[in-house]
Scaffold this active site. Structure first.
Site, mmCIF file in Angstrom:
data_model
loop_
_atom_site.group_PDB
_atom_site.id
_atom_site.type_symbol
_atom_site.label_atom_id
_atom_site.label_comp_id
_atom_site.label_asym_id
_atom_site.label_seq_id
_atom_site.Cartn_x
_atom_site.Cartn_y
_atom_site.Cartn_z
ATOM 1 N N GLN A 72 0.829 -1.201 0.000
ATOM 2 C CA GLN A 72 0.000 0.000 0.000
ATOM 3 C C GLN A 72 0.867 1.255 0.000
ATOM 4 O O GLN A 72 1.800 1.379 0.803
ATOM 5 C CB GLN A 72 -0.929 0.033 1.214
ATOM 6 C CG GLN A 72 -1.946 1.169 1.137
ATOM 7 C CD GLN A 72 -2.809 1.276 2.373
ATOM 8 O OE1 GLN A 72 -2.364 1.738 3.403
ATOM 9 N NE2 GLN A 72 -4.064 0.843 2.259
ATOM 10 N N CYS A 102 -6.273 7.226 5.371
ATOM 11 C CA CYS A 102 -5.579 7.554 6.617
ATOM 12 C C CYS A 102 -5.982 8.946 7.108
ATOM 13 O O CYS A 102 -5.814 9.934 6.394
ATOM 14 C CB CYS A 102 -4.069 7.492 6.416
ATOM 15 S SG CYS A 102 -3.147 7.934 7.903
ATOM 16 N N GLY A 228 -9.266 -4.978 11.065
ATOM 17 C CA GLY A 228 -8.072 -4.305 11.548
ATOM 18 C C GLY A 228 -7.876 -4.476 13.034
ATOM 19 O O GLY A 228 -7.256 -5.429 13.497
#
Length: 346
Positions: A72, A102, A228
């Site tokens: 990524q 993010c 996650g």
């Protein structure tokens, strides 16, 4: 079964989310052992790759065991993103993923990560530059939008598909939410059911149990789920979900013996990859989650984060196994402060 370019995935794959300072090769190893189907590197700055920054280059490391595997990247400059995609090509992962999710200030302020959500035209240009610069399938991870007034994910999904991405993962929050409140999967389901969308759509946000995974699968019709925070200190979440999907039964929670053994494996892999000093030091952030739910564990945990050799750590873990033999702790929720979560999970 969903596919990403020429990558075949199992029916309803479970993806391990890329998490800064968490999703390194040792952590990915124990998650893969427990059923993660597709994993990614920690996110890598395109500028850092081009400058040959040591930390950025190190994040390109992965093993054959981890395949299928994606690297990524993030950034806000078309040329830098294109060049970094070509660098990624040289280490031959299975795909390139672009981070537009993010929420961390130091990333957003540079016009990268979730900061790109404020400029969809730029997002399209950046994505197109990466697609044209690599022979690998390109995927994207993003959020619903910048804030509640600019949830532009429906436009984003169509336009990114049009420039050639092969899959889209959507975190069900805006950038303004960070990780607060509940993830909203309504728009994720709407995109999946948009007849224009032909690529796999993966959902992300708040999946922390087999029951919730199945409920969201059935309700929103997505092609797979990315997990996650629920995997931090608890890689068993992947096998539990798979078992529940196949049998309708909840697997017994891992015993203290199994928790200690997987923690040891994680430690050994950390030392193999980073060396004794850094491997032991960086493993310290994980002990709280592996051992959460055990009574009077504080003294053991304090010792684990102060000793400096592998043998000392192994000895304390053996003490924990003996002291709590037969105990089955409840499934933990990852113990990270809000600041740490802002830094590590996106």
């Amino acid at each position: 079964m969903p596919s990403i370019g020429n990558i075949s995935l199992p029916d309803f794959p479970l993806l391990l989310a890329p998490m800064e300072d968490v999703s390194d090769p040792p952590f990915r190893y124990v998650c893969k052992q427990n059923g993660a189907d597709l994993m990614y590197s920690e996110f890598i700055s395109s500028e850092g790759l081009i400058r040959d920054a040591i930390k950025s280059r190190q994040k390109l490391d992965f093993s054959e065991f981890e395949r299928p595997f994606g690297i990524q990247i993030f950034g806000g400059d078309e040329e830098a993103m294109a060049m970094s995609a070509r660098i990624v090509d040289t280490v031959q992962p299975d795909l390139v993923d672009i981070n537009y999710g993010c929420p961390v200030k130091k990333v957003v302020c540079k016009g990268a990560g979730a900061g790109v959500l404020k400029d969809v035209d730029l997002m399209v240009r950046l994505t197109s530059a990466v697609v044209k610069s690599t022979s690998l399938p390109v995927t994207v991870k993003t959020r619903l939008g910048w804030d509640d007034n600019t949830k532009n994910i429906e436009e984003v999904a169509e336009r990114l598909q049009d420039v050639g991405i092969k899959a889209l993962t959507i975190h069900g929050r805006t950038r303004a939410q960070l990780y607060k409140g509940e993830a909203d999967w309504t728009l994720i389901g709407k995109i999946k059911n948009n007849p224009r969308i032909q690529i796999p759509i993966f959902g992300n946000g708040d999946i922390d149990s087999p029951q919730k995974a199945l409920a969201y699968k059935n309700k929103y019709g997505i092609d797979g789920i990315m997990i996650g925070r629920a995997a931090i200190g608890y890689p068993w979440i992947f096998r539990e979900i798979k078992h529940f999907f196949q049998t309708g039964e909840i697997l017994p929670l891992p015993s203290i013996e199994e928790r200690v053994e997987v923690c040891r494996t994680h430690l050994r892999k950390s030392i193999e990859w980073k060396g004794d000093i850094v491997g032991i030091f960086e493993m310290r952030r994980h002990y709280t989650n592996y051992l959460k739910g055990l009574p009077h564990i504080k003294d053991y945990r304090t010792r684990l984060v102060t000793v400096k050799t592998k043998d000392e750590v192994e000895g304390i873990l053996e003490e924990v196994k003996i002291a709590f033999a037969g105990m089955v702790p409840e499934r933990p929720m990852a113990s990270f402060s809000s600041d740490q979560l802002e830094e590590c999970a996106y």
